[in-house]
Design a protein around this motif. Structure first.
Motif, mmCIF file in Angstrom:
data_model
loop_
_atom_site.group_PDB
_atom_site.id
_atom_site.type_symbol
_atom_site.label_atom_id
_atom_site.label_comp_id
_atom_site.label_asym_id
_atom_site.label_seq_id
_atom_site.Cartn_x
_atom_site.Cartn_y
_atom_site.Cartn_z
ATOM 1 N N UNK A 48 7.766 -8.578 -15.215
ATOM 2 C CA UNK A 48 7.901 -9.586 -13.975
ATOM 3 C C UNK A 48 6.689 -9.194 -12.917
ATOM 4 N N UNK A 49 6.586 -10.258 -12.115
ATOM 5 C CA UNK A 49 5.802 -10.135 -10.818
ATOM 6 C C UNK A 49 6.880 -10.185 -9.666
ATOM 7 N N UNK A 50 6.591 -9.317 -8.571
ATOM 8 C CA UNK A 50 7.388 -9.497 -7.508
ATOM 9 C C UNK A 50 6.464 -9.807 -6.428
ATOM 10 N N UNK A 51 6.866 -10.534 -5.569
ATOM 11 C CA UNK A 51 6.280 -10.974 -4.292
ATOM 12 C C UNK A 51 7.035 -10.468 -3.027
ATOM 13 N N UNK A 52 6.491 -10.036 -2.165
ATOM 14 C CA UNK A 52 7.001 -9.523 -0.791
ATOM 15 C C UNK A 52 6.909 -10.719 0.060
ATOM 16 N N UNK A 122 11.289 3.799 -5.709
ATOM 17 C CA UNK A 122 10.039 3.375 -4.836
ATOM 18 C C UNK A 122 10.325 2.135 -4.216
ATOM 19 N N UNK A 123 9.881 2.296 -3.008
ATOM 20 C CA UNK A 123 10.147 1.061 -2.012
ATOM 21 C C UNK A 123 8.935 0.365 -1.823
ATOM 22 N N UNK A 124 8.998 -1.005 -2.504
ATOM 23 C CA UNK A 124 7.617 -1.523 -2.397
ATOM 24 C C UNK A 124 7.763 -2.591 -1.070
ATOM 25 N N UNK A 125 7.209 -2.352 0.023
ATOM 26 C CA UNK A 125 7.492 -2.935 1.290
ATOM 27 C C UNK A 125 6.332 -3.817 1.800
ATOM 28 N N UNK A 126 5.509 -4.100 0.913
ATOM 29 C CA UNK A 126 4.489 -5.247 1.661
ATOM 30 C C UNK A 126 3.885 -4.640 2.776
ATOM 31 N N UNK A 127 3.738 -5.734 4.026
ATOM 32 C CA UNK A 127 3.454 -5.415 5.078
ATOM 33 C C UNK A 127 4.433 -5.305 6.302
ATOM 34 N N UNK A 128 5.634 -4.805 5.673
ATOM 35 C CA UNK A 128 6.529 -4.472 6.731
ATOM 36 C C UNK A 128 6.681 -3.186 7.107
ATOM 37 N N UNK A 129 6.491 -2.203 6.302
ATOM 38 C CA UNK A 129 6.344 -0.657 6.912
ATOM 39 C C UNK A 129 5.155 -0.102 6.378
ATOM 40 N N UNK A 130 4.346 0.374 6.919
ATOM 41 C CA UNK A 130 2.962 1.103 6.535
ATOM 42 C C UNK A 130 3.197 2.687 6.777
ATOM 43 N N UNK A 131 2.518 3.324 6.194
ATOM 44 C CA UNK A 131 2.672 4.831 6.342
ATOM 45 C C UNK A 131 1.921 5.086 8.048
ATOM 46 N N UNK A 152 15.107 0.062 6.189
ATOM 47 C CA UNK A 152 14.272 0.996 5.336
ATOM 48 C C UNK A 152 14.548 2.441 5.840
ATOM 49 N N UNK A 153 14.694 2.581 6.806
ATOM 50 C CA UNK A 153 14.750 4.226 7.487
ATOM 51 C C UNK A 153 15.906 4.749 6.851
ATOM 52 N N UNK A 154 17.274 3.843 6.630
ATOM 53 C CA UNK A 154 18.314 4.211 6.237
ATOM 54 C C UNK A 154 18.239 4.648 4.568
ATOM 55 N N UNK A 155 17.227 4.466 4.013
ATOM 56 C CA UNK A 155 17.046 4.681 2.333
ATOM 57 C C UNK A 155 16.832 6.319 2.260
ATOM 58 N N UNK A 156 17.128 6.961 1.171
ATOM 59 C CA UNK A 156 17.034 8.201 0.768
ATOM 60 C C UNK A 156 15.902 8.922 1.310
ATOM 61 N N UNK A 157 15.592 10.000 1.660
ATOM 62 C CA UNK A 157 14.485 10.652 2.400
ATOM 63 C C UNK A 157 13.471 10.676 1.246
ATOM 64 N N UNK A 158 13.788 10.812 0.133
ATOM 65 C CA UNK A 158 12.767 11.164 -1.195
ATOM 66 C C UNK A 158 12.257 9.899 -1.402
ATOM 67 N N UNK A 159 12.664 8.606 -1.083
ATOM 68 C CA UNK A 159 12.265 7.201 -1.633
ATOM 69 C C UNK A 159 10.664 7.227 -1.197
ATOM 70 N N UNK A 160 9.948 6.795 -2.183
ATOM 71 C CA UNK A 160 8.457 6.569 -1.981
ATOM 72 C C UNK A 160 8.082 5.469 -1.376
ATOM 73 N N UNK A 161 7.384 5.409 -0.350
ATOM 74 C CA UNK A 161 6.905 4.317 0.406
ATOM 75 C C UNK A 161 5.643 3.650 -0.204
ATOM 76 N N UNK A 162 5.783 2.587 -0.889
ATOM 77 C CA UNK A 162 4.577 1.894 -1.585
ATOM 78 C C UNK A 162 4.181 0.680 -0.827
ATOM 79 N N UNK A 163 3.519 0.762 0.289
ATOM 80 C CA UNK A 163 3.211 -0.392 1.124
ATOM 81 C C UNK A 163 1.783 -0.979 0.703
ATOM 82 N N UNK A 164 1.562 -2.138 1.360
ATOM 83 C CA UNK A 164 0.419 -3.096 0.667
ATOM 84 C C UNK A 164 -1.021 -2.753 1.307
ATOM 85 N N UNK A 165 -1.212 -1.566 2.116
ATOM 86 C CA UNK A 165 -2.518 -1.485 2.657
ATOM 87 C C UNK A 165 -2.815 -0.036 2.818
#
Length: 254
Positions: A48-52, A122-131, A152-165
């Protein structure tokens, strides 16, 4: 298996998630070439292709990918500006894509229909949350954006943040202006500097790290409220603190 960031344009990442049996999916293919090269190595089409969201640097490669792999489903926000999304979605849905259970999260703010996806921790969050940062509010309000970040902050602490930039170092300069004595932030900066110096992505981060370091997830902290106190009469109102923080960042120059 960890998600793989494919560099695109100047600072974008296209994310590919694989499993041990060889299935894979792709998130926000702004360019086709990096994904086609990755697909050749996998030896098969993506599941699949997922778009944020609809911005061109996140969707520009979709048509070329579909020409190469016709029939691959494209999931994305239910938004007329995303005609390539053959499977329109709303926040709160749960999908099964190949081996992955995918949670769809409404993160309106950067755009009005922005979605994030949680799959295999894995959290694929596009341009909502950045590191160490968050996206600009092009179409949403501070209250909407803060509510999205709270989800997003309520997700488990170990969740990997995969942002777009790849914005971590630039965001760190602002975060340190807000909380100069934050030891976790200072550690994260050194970590990111070492990663970038060796030409590695500074991502993914984790939700736990962002909660310790990212001022946009720390609007309830007294240190953040104090930092913006001269900019807004927040009186403990987190929305006002967030709005002042985002406005400060919009005009910030390191």
């Amino acid at each position: 298996m960890p998600a793989v960031p494919l560099p695109a344009f100047d600072d974008n990442y296209i994310w590919c998630l694989r499993d041990e049996q060889g299935a894979w999916l792709v998130v926000d293919p702004g360019q086709a070439a990096p994904v086609l090269a990755f697909g050749r190595d996998q030896g098969c089409a993506p599941a699949a292709i997922l778009l944020t969201h609809h911005h061109g640097d996140h969707v520009g490669g979709v048509d070329e990918l579909l020409a190469h792999w016709p029939g691959v489903p494209v999931f994305g926000p239910d938004d007329a500006r995303l005609p390539a999304a053959s499977r329109p979605l709303q926040g709160g849905q749960c999908l099964q894509i190949g081996p992955w259970a995918v949670q769809v999260i409404d993160v309106a703010g950067h755009t009005r229909s922005h979605l994030a996806y949680l799959a295999a921790d894995h959290l694929f969050c596009g341009d909502a949350l950045f590191s160490l940062g968050c996206g600009r509010m092009f179409e949403g309000t501070p209250a909407q954006m803060l509510a999205s970040l709270d989800r997003l902050a309520a997700l488990p602490a170990h969740t990997r943040v995969c942002c777009g930039h790849e914005y971590t170092l630039a965001n760190a300069a602002f975060a340190l202006a807000v909380e100069p004595h934050n030891a976790a932030l200072q550690h994260r900066l050194k970590e990111a500097q070492a990663m970038r110096a060796s030409h590695r992505p500074s991502l993914p981060s984790t939700i736990g790290s962002e909660l310790e370091c990212n001022p946009f997830l720390r609007t309830a902290q007294a240190s953040v409220a104090r930092a913006v106190s001269g900019r807004t009469p927040s009186h403990g109102n987190r929305v006002a603190v967030f709005a002042a923080l985002r406005g400060w960042k919009d005009g910030f120059a390191a």
